[in-house]
Design a protein around this motif. Sequence first.
Motif, PDB file in Angstrom:
ATOM      1  N   TYR A 192      -1.026 -36.815 -34.129  1.00 10.96           N
ATOM      2  CA  TYR A 192       0.327 -37.322 -34.363  1.00 10.96           C
ATOM      3  C   TYR A 192       0.989 -36.636 -35.551  1.00 10.96           C
ATOM      4  CZ  TYR A 192       4.177 -40.436 -35.541  1.00 10.96           C
ATOM      5  OH  TYR A 192       5.413 -40.933 -35.847  1.00 10.96           O
ATOM      6  N   LYS A 193       0.289 -36.554 -36.668  1.00  9.33           N
ATOM      7  CA  LYS A 193       0.879 -35.978 -37.878  1.00  9.33           C
ATOM      8  C   LYS A 193       1.311 -34.537 -37.643  1.00  9.33           C
ATOM      9  CE  LYS A 193      -0.042 -35.030 -42.760  1.00  9.33           C
ATOM     10  NZ  LYS A 193      -1.048 -35.093 -43.863  1.00  9.33           N
ATOM     11  N   ALA A 194       0.443 -33.770 -36.992  1.00 11.94           N
ATOM     12  CA  ALA A 194       0.767 -32.367 -36.737  1.00 11.94           C
ATOM     13  C   ALA A 194       1.924 -32.238 -35.748  1.00 11.94           C
ATOM     14  CB  ALA A 194      -0.466 -31.633 -36.204  1.00 11.94           C
ATOM     15  N   ALA A 195       1.906 -33.049 -34.702  1.00 19.02           N
ATOM     16  CA  ALA A 195       2.986 -32.998 -33.718  1.00 19.02           C
ATOM     17  C   ALA A 195       4.311 -33.408 -34.349  1.00 19.02           C
ATOM     18  CB  ALA A 195       2.653 -33.904 -32.542  1.00 19.02           C
ATOM     19  N   TYR A 196       4.271 -34.416 -35.196  1.00 23.33           N
ATOM     20  CA  TYR A 196       5.501 -34.871 -35.857  1.00 23.33           C
ATOM     21  C   TYR A 196       6.080 -33.758 -36.735  1.00 23.33           C
ATOM     22  CZ  TYR A 196       8.777 -38.268 -37.796  1.00 23.33           C
ATOM     23  OH  TYR A 196       9.915 -38.953 -38.141  1.00 23.33           O
ATOM     24  N   ALA A 197       5.188 -33.071 -37.450  1.00 22.21           N
ATOM     25  CA  ALA A 197       5.653 -31.969 -38.302  1.00 22.21           C
ATOM     26  C   ALA A 197       6.275 -30.852 -37.474  1.00 22.21           C
ATOM     27  CB  ALA A 197       4.485 -31.428 -39.128  1.00 22.21           C
ATOM     28  N   ALA A 198       5.636 -30.492 -36.371  1.00 21.66           N
ATOM     29  CA  ALA A 198       6.149 -29.405 -35.538  1.00 21.66           C
ATOM     30  C   ALA A 198       7.471 -29.778 -34.875  1.00 21.66           C
ATOM     31  CB  ALA A 198       5.109 -29.031 -34.493  1.00 21.66           C
TER      32      ALA A 198
END
Length: 308
Positions: A73-79
């Motif tokens: 989630y954190k990585a997807a949100y950043a991207a």
Amino acid sequence: MSTIKLAIVGVGKIVYDQHVPAIAGNANFTLLATASRNNTIDGVASFPTIEAMLAAHPEIEAVSLCMPPQYRYKAAYAALSAGKHVLMEKPPGATLSEVSDLKRLAAEKGVTLFATWHSRHAPAVPVMKAFLAEYAPRKVTINWKEDVRQWHPNQDWIWQPGGLGVFDPGINALSIMTEILPRAVFLRAAELSFPENREAPIAADLHFTNADGLPVEAQFDWRQTGKQSWDIIVETDKGELRMADGGAKLSIDGVAQELPPEAEYPSLYSHFADLIQNGKSDVDLSPLRQIADAFMLGKRQVVEAFHD
């Protein structure tokens, strides 16, 4: 369409085995960078975090997320927040709520979000789906049994909450089930076997049905040695469909069907490119929802400890 500048976050076995060859074989993508705590890809710029990677290479247009689902989630949100298209390895996240929020964010930012289910791209799957659209299924039996020591050696994350345990491979079967059956099925009962020293199940027995009473029985087990079993058997009035090897083989009423070669990951990346070109997303949560239902309804039993 111009070449899409792509990055990978989370470099591990599946990336080396599947993603890198699929990207190399697709002229729509250029692999520009990676972000991973432990591994790199020869000849490709590497960074320890997605934030560092995006800061160094703002020209990145799309990101493939291949880390464990607990960190997705954190990585997807950043991207997505940075305006990048995102492909997510299965399962797409640790919870349904996380992925639903990412779907909202992708729509808000006007970028593509693709929750992949690679087993749906196995060669037998479209043949089975077309057959069952014409001839109604009467009974479905799923056997998805493999040796966790062979496929996930020393991977502690998979035994932790959110790692899914045996549902990590089992979700492949559920992705096929939800794709080929003409009507939705619902979990009615489940038994989940947890090793006494682990926080995720090593085996599961699932019992589904639909509004018409179609029986669907699924057995997942990570303790199988020798020949691995990735089979789905569907009984119909026009014969038996028998899918084997995760969708690489199919017989109809005992007659082996001619299928194209396996190309699951090349197909995923072709679909990703099409989604980007057409400004669309593909986020089907039905396989993950079935697993959430299993954890809600499943009867838990403790079995002997598991050690790698």
